[in-house]
Design a protein around this motif. Sequence first.
Motif, PDB file in Angstrom:
ATOM      1  N   PHE A 169       0.844  -1.205   0.000  1.00  0.00           N
ATOM      2  CA  PHE A 169       0.000   0.000   0.000  1.00  0.00           C
ATOM      3  C   PHE A 169       0.872   1.245   0.000  1.00  0.00           C
ATOM      4  CE2 PHE A 169      -2.221   3.377   2.356  1.00  0.00           C
ATOM      5  CZ  PHE A 169      -3.332   3.545   1.535  1.00  0.00           C
ATOM      6  N   ARG A 170       1.924   1.246   0.857  1.00  0.00           N
ATOM      7  CA  ARG A 170       2.822   2.400   0.900  1.00  0.00           C
ATOM      8  C   ARG A 170       3.557   2.587  -0.416  1.00  0.00           C
ATOM      9  NH1 ARG A 170       4.014   0.462   6.206  1.00  0.00           N
ATOM     10  NH2 ARG A 170       5.890  -0.554   5.376  1.00  0.00           N
ATOM     11  N   SER A 171       3.831   1.478  -1.104  1.00  0.00           N
ATOM     12  CA  SER A 171       4.557   1.559  -2.364  1.00  0.00           C
ATOM     13  C   SER A 171       3.688   2.084  -3.496  1.00  0.00           C
ATOM     14  CB  SER A 171       5.104   0.182  -2.743  1.00  0.00           C
ATOM     15  OG  SER A 171       6.014  -0.278  -1.776  1.00  0.00           O
ATOM     16  N   LEU A 172       2.385   1.804  -3.432  1.00  0.00           N
ATOM     17  CA  LEU A 172       1.495   2.143  -4.533  1.00  0.00           C
ATOM     18  C   LEU A 172       0.724   3.439  -4.329  1.00  0.00           C
ATOM     19  CD1 LEU A 172      -0.018  -1.374  -5.348  1.00  0.00           C
ATOM     20  CD2 LEU A 172       1.957  -0.255  -6.383  1.00  0.00           C
ATOM     21  N   ILE A 173       0.667   3.941  -3.098  1.00  0.00           N
ATOM     22  CA  ILE A 173      -0.183   5.088  -2.813  1.00  0.00           C
ATOM     23  C   ILE A 173       0.249   6.332  -3.585  1.00  0.00           C
ATOM     24  CG2 ILE A 173       1.141   5.876  -0.802  1.00  0.00           C
ATOM     25  CD1 ILE A 173      -1.536   6.612   0.507  1.00  0.00           C
ATOM     26  N   TYR A 174       1.550   6.419  -3.908  1.00  0.00           N
ATOM     27  CA  TYR A 174       2.030   7.595  -4.619  1.00  0.00           C
ATOM     28  C   TYR A 174       2.043   7.424  -6.140  1.00  0.00           C
ATOM     29  CZ  TYR A 174       3.518   9.875  -0.296  1.00  0.00           C
ATOM     30  OH  TYR A 174       3.544  10.481   0.935  1.00  0.00           O
ATOM     31  N   LEU A 175       1.622   6.271  -6.637  1.00  0.00           N
ATOM     32  CA  LEU A 175       1.601   6.051  -8.079  1.00  0.00           C
ATOM     33  C   LEU A 175       0.823   7.121  -8.856  1.00  0.00           C
ATOM     34  CD1 LEU A 175       1.325   2.173  -8.510  1.00  0.00           C
ATOM     35  CD2 LEU A 175       3.139   3.671  -9.373  1.00  0.00           C
ATOM     36  N   PRO A 176      -0.283   7.663  -8.303  1.00  0.00           N
ATOM     37  CA  PRO A 176      -0.996   8.711  -9.054  1.00  0.00           C
ATOM     38  C   PRO A 176      -0.143   9.930  -9.392  1.00  0.00           C
ATOM     39  CG  PRO A 176      -2.393   7.857  -7.307  1.00  0.00           C
ATOM     40  CD  PRO A 176      -1.038   7.265  -7.091  1.00  0.00           C
ATOM     41  N   LEU A 177       0.990  10.122  -8.701  1.00  0.00           N
ATOM     42  CA  LEU A 177       1.861  11.235  -9.058  1.00  0.00           C
ATOM     43  C   LEU A 177       2.326  11.126 -10.510  1.00  0.00           C
ATOM     44  CD1 LEU A 177       4.123  11.613  -5.878  1.00  0.00           C
ATOM     45  CD2 LEU A 177       2.460  13.275  -6.728  1.00  0.00           C
ATOM     46  N   ASN A 178       2.399   9.899 -11.028  1.00  0.00           N
ATOM     47  CA  ASN A 178       2.837   9.709 -12.404  1.00  0.00           C
ATOM     48  C   ASN A 178       1.851  10.278 -13.419  1.00  0.00           C
ATOM     49  OD1 ASN A 178       5.399   7.859 -12.475  1.00  0.00           O
ATOM     50  ND2 ASN A 178       4.087   7.001 -10.875  1.00  0.00           N
ATOM     51  N   LEU A 179       0.647  10.587 -12.969  1.00  0.00           N
ATOM     52  CA  LEU A 179      -0.333  11.203 -13.865  1.00  0.00           C
ATOM     53  C   LEU A 179       0.041  12.641 -14.201  1.00  0.00           C
ATOM     54  CD1 LEU A 179      -3.614   9.830 -12.245  1.00  0.00           C
ATOM     55  CD2 LEU A 179      -2.471   8.985 -14.296  1.00  0.00           C
ATOM     56  N   ILE A 180       0.920  13.235 -13.389  1.00  0.00           N
ATOM     57  CA  ILE A 180       1.422  14.573 -13.679  1.00  0.00           C
ATOM     58  C   ILE A 180       2.617  14.415 -14.619  1.00  0.00           C
ATOM     59  CG2 ILE A 180       2.308  16.728 -12.729  1.00  0.00           C
ATOM     60  CD1 ILE A 180       1.211  15.863 -10.014  1.00  0.00           C
ATOM     61  N   PRO A 181       2.542  14.899 -15.842  1.00  0.00           N
ATOM     62  CA  PRO A 181       3.636  14.692 -16.803  1.00  0.00           C
ATOM     63  C   PRO A 181       4.984  15.185 -16.276  1.00  0.00           C
ATOM     64  CG  PRO A 181       1.710  15.594 -17.904  1.00  0.00           C
ATOM     65  CD  PRO A 181       1.429  15.657 -16.432  1.00  0.00           C
ATOM     66  N   VAL A 182       6.012  14.376 -16.404  1.00  0.00           N
ATOM     67  CA  VAL A 182       7.412  14.656 -16.096  1.00  0.00           C
ATOM     68  C   VAL A 182       7.629  14.958 -14.614  1.00  0.00           C
ATOM     69  CG1 VAL A 182       9.464  15.999 -16.668  1.00  0.00           C
ATOM     70  CG2 VAL A 182       7.752  15.532 -18.437  1.00  0.00           C
ATOM     71  N   VAL A 183       7.092  16.092 -14.142  1.00  0.00           N
ATOM     72  CA  VAL A 183       7.321  16.498 -12.759  1.00  0.00           C
ATOM     73  C   VAL A 183       6.791  15.449 -11.788  1.00  0.00           C
ATOM     74  CG1 VAL A 183       6.795  18.232 -10.997  1.00  0.00           C
ATOM     75  CG2 VAL A 183       7.291  18.933 -13.344  1.00  0.00           C
ATOM     76  N   GLY A 184       5.615  14.917 -12.081  1.00  0.00           N
ATOM     77  CA  GLY A 184       5.027  13.919 -11.194  1.00  0.00           C
ATOM     78  C   GLY A 184       5.867  12.664 -11.115  1.00  0.00           C
ATOM     79  N   THR A 185       6.427  12.237 -12.250  1.00  0.00           N
ATOM     80  CA  THR A 185       7.275  11.045 -12.253  1.00  0.00           C
ATOM     81  C   THR A 185       8.543  11.276 -11.447  1.00  0.00           C
ATOM     82  OG1 THR A 185       6.435  10.383 -14.425  1.00  0.00           O
ATOM     83  CG2 THR A 185       8.517   9.417 -13.719  1.00  0.00           C
ATOM     84  N   VAL A 186       9.116  12.470 -11.579  1.00  0.00           N
ATOM     85  CA  VAL A 186      10.323  12.800 -10.803  1.00  0.00           C
ATOM     86  C   VAL A 186      10.015  12.764  -9.310  1.00  0.00           C
ATOM     87  CG1 VAL A 186      11.983  14.609 -10.262  1.00  0.00           C
ATOM     88  CG2 VAL A 186      11.374  14.151 -12.643  1.00  0.00           C
ATOM     89  N   LEU A 187       8.900  13.353  -8.918  1.00  0.00           N
ATOM     90  CA  LEU A 187       8.522  13.354  -7.505  1.00  0.00           C
ATOM     91  C   LEU A 187       8.255  11.935  -7.014  1.00  0.00           C
ATOM     92  CD1 LEU A 187       6.147  16.459  -7.333  1.00  0.00           C
ATOM     93  CD2 LEU A 187       8.440  16.240  -6.361  1.00  0.00           C
ATOM     94  N   TYR A 188       7.653  11.109  -7.859  1.00  0.00           N
ATOM     95  CA  TYR A 188       7.385   9.721  -7.488  1.00  0.00           C
ATOM     96  C   TYR A 188       8.690   8.983  -7.211  1.00  0.00           C
ATOM     97  CZ  TYR A 188       5.981   4.842  -7.970  1.00  0.00           C
ATOM     98  OH  TYR A 188       5.788   3.497  -7.770  1.00  0.00           O
ATOM     99  N   ILE A 189       9.696   9.186  -8.055  1.00  0.00           N
ATOM    100  CA  ILE A 189      10.989   8.535  -7.852  1.00  0.00           C
ATOM    101  C   ILE A 189      11.633   9.006  -6.556  1.00  0.00           C
ATOM    102  CG2 ILE A 189      13.334   8.328  -8.775  1.00  0.00           C
ATOM    103  CD1 ILE A 189      12.121   8.472 -11.582  1.00  0.00           C
TER     104      ILE A 189
END
Length: 266
Positions: A169-189
């Motif tokens: 759950f902790r690993s997947l809860i932030y997956l929606p950040l990837n919906l934000i192009p580029v910046v969201g993926t960086v924040l997710y990482i």
Amino acid sequence: MSDKLKSMAAAEATSVRAASQDVLKSGAYLYPIKGIIYFATHKDLWGPFMSRIGRTLSLGMGVTSFMFFFTYVPQMAIMAFTSGPLAAISAGLLVLTESATITNLLSRSFVVQEALIDTFDGTLVARGQESLVSQGRQLKPRSGSRDTVARLGKIISRPLSRFTPQTIFRSLIYLPLNLIPVVGTVLYIVVQGKRVGPVLHTRYFELKGWNARQREEWIANHRGAYTGLGIAAFALEMIPFASIAFSFTNAVGAALWAADLEKVSN
């Protein structure tokens, strides 16, 4: 995009800016790269990886097929609002990222945990840390062979990191950040990197014999270094179809850093 997702992104962006200087100063983010080079040039470390590759690939194919069947179309519909005509491609990449994350989590918990321990310990032995490794497992006498993994005997103590529903759950809860192009993926990482960094040294803490308080204090005092280590390691493990290989090279990199820490402390 929900207000909650926006607030998550803003909070993490603020945290990243505050910690970025410590991350860069530490140099720990280089160890996953060093791990790739060391693993590639030391064939005696390949055994644990090769012994698990078949089962791990099967798991990865099953998870990826499941995710594409059940989540691709809904996520493509959502990303149509953020990526426009590129929604189909963006959704496909997102599903691959999600699949790699889930596969890595499940494989670490059920398939490759002991193999990663062997890889970590074998790297420490290769770097002259026999006394440290002997705190957590038996070591066979040196022989004519230079195979460090072959010297590893029965494990006496092992990290108590097992799969729980809370973990995934902790690993997947932030997956929606990837919906934000580029910046969201960086924040997710970055978010996942902050979590992964200390996990990569779970075996090291076990070999040191540290209790929970000692571990927390050490991590707090080296927060920037562990964040940098985790960001680089997690970014590699996000690469589709190569994530498992990188989990082994990341174990090597984490062990190389542990060996360097021991040299400094001694």
